[in-house]
Design a protein around this motif. Structure first.
Motif, short mmCIF file in Angstrom:
data_model
loop_
_atom_site.label_atom_id
_atom_site.label_comp_id
_atom_site.label_asym_id
_atom_site.label_seq_id
_atom_site.Cartn_x
_atom_site.Cartn_y
_atom_site.Cartn_z
N ALA A 120 0.29 -1.25 0.07
CA ALA A 120 0.07 -0.20 -0.38
C ALA A 120 0.97 1.23 0.69
O ALA A 120 1.59 1.71 0.66
CB ALA A 120 -0.89 0.19 1.16
N LYS A 123 -4.50 5.56 0.86
CA LYS A 123 -5.70 5.17 0.84
C LYS A 123 -6.79 5.81 1.32
O LYS A 123 -6.68 7.57 1.71
CB LYS A 123 -5.59 4.78 2.55
CG LYS A 123 -7.13 3.20 2.53
CD LYS A 123 -7.16 2.93 3.84
CE LYS A 123 -8.42 2.12 4.14
NZ LYS A 123 -9.01 3.37 4.53
N VAL A 128 -7.16 1.59 -1.79
CA VAL A 128 -5.91 1.70 -1.32
C VAL A 128 -4.93 1.79 -3.12
O VAL A 128 -5.22 0.49 -4.17
CB VAL A 128 -5.38 0.30 -0.82
CG1 VAL A 128 -3.83 0.09 -0.31
CG2 VAL A 128 -6.66 0.13 0.37
N GLU A 134 -4.95 -0.03 -8.19
CA GLU A 134 -5.69 0.01 -6.89
C GLU A 134 -6.56 -0.89 -6.57
O GLU A 134 -6.81 -1.79 -7.78
CB GLU A 134 -7.09 1.07 -7.47
CG GLU A 134 -5.93 2.71 -7.40
CD GLU A 134 -7.02 4.18 -7.91
OE1 GLU A 134 -8.17 3.54 -8.14
OE2 GLU A 134 -6.19 5.14 -7.87
N ILE A 143 -4.15 -4.09 5.32
CA ILE A 143 -3.25 -4.28 4.62
C ILE A 143 -1.83 -3.59 5.12
O ILE A 143 -1.82 -3.27 5.99
CB ILE A 143 -3.72 -1.95 4.58
CG1 ILE A 143 -5.32 -2.55 4.07
CG2 ILE A 143 -2.55 -1.52 3.74
CD1 ILE A 143 -6.00 -1.26 3.77
N TRP A 145 1.28 -1.48 4.34
CA TRP A 145 2.44 -0.07 4.10
C TRP A 145 3.44 -0.28 4.10
O TRP A 145 4.62 -1.01 4.37
CB TRP A 145 1.72 0.91 5.21
CG TRP A 145 0.55 0.53 5.27
CD1 TRP A 145 -0.63 0.35 5.88
CD2 TRP A 145 -0.47 1.20 3.81
NE1 TRP A 145 -1.83 0.62 6.36
CE2 TRP A 145 -1.07 1.94 4.85
CE3 TRP A 145 0.07 2.80 3.22
CZ2 TRP A 145 -3.06 1.84 4.34
CZ3 TRP A 145 -1.01 3.78 2.77
CH2 TRP A 145 -2.67 3.22 3.55
#
Length: 191
Positions: A120, A123, A128, A134, A143, A145
């Motif tokens: 990610a 967001k 996301v 996407e 998620i 990151w």
């Protein structure tokens, strides 16, 4: 209100930069209740207390039986903790800075039965943006990151909250399921 759990790892007394980014994304959400979870030694309590000053609750899973846990055992411990708070979404950093396996977020997702969105970058409400396009959030999701945000500093007027410290017994786990004994991965040598 959106319930967010954020799994973090401390390395040499500091929060991993990937996890710090995930935490900042969680703290940036509007109308969100954020709970940070870490499997760390009890000596990390001051670092956990500092994070509570940012506006999050903190659960510190600390037990001598966890020493030597591999990524799967770590994921099981974090998953059992996450299940007890039943968040809508779980944020993790992509990987730790000491192991670099990037396995824990995906393993947590599998163990708790949530969707998984890796890599990610940004967001919006239900979308996301990842390194590879996407993804839409359609239900309960984990998620992971990238390092896209820097964790804010605590206000000098902020107050610390109590850190909830728990061990494996509170999670219903046995010593034979955790630590070196419960781990299937053995590190022979690092260089």
């Amino acid at each position: 209100m959106l319930k967010i759990a954020v799994a973090v790892k401390f390395y040499k007394g500091e929060i991993s930069p990937f996890d710090a980014s995930a935490l900042e994304w969680a703290l940036s959400e509007k109308n969100a209740e954020v709970t940070v979870i870490s499997m760390s030694p009890i000596t990390m309590t001051p670092q956990a207390e500092y994070i509570t000053r940012l506006g999050a609750d903190f659960i510190l899973v600390s037990d001598k039986a966890l020493i030597g846990s591999d990524t799967l055992v770590t994921s099981k411990v974090l998953a059992e903790t996450i299940k007890r708070i039943s968040p809508d979404i779980v944020y993790c950093g992509r990987q730790s800075v000491d192991g670099d396996t990037a396995q824990v977020p995906a393993e947590i997702s599998e163990l708790i039965g949530y969707d998984f969105i890796p890599y990610a970058m940004e967001k919006t409400e239900n979308t996301v943006k990842t390194r590879y396009g996407e993804k839409e959030i359609t239900g309960k999701t984990v998620i992971s990151w990238e390092k896209t945000k820097t964790l804010r500093a605590a206000s000098i007027r902020s107050k610390k909250r109590e850190v909830k410290a728990i061990g494996i017994k509170e999670l219903g786990l046995k010593e034979t399921e955790t630590g070196i004994i419960g781990s299937h991965t053995k590190v022979i040598k690092t260089f």
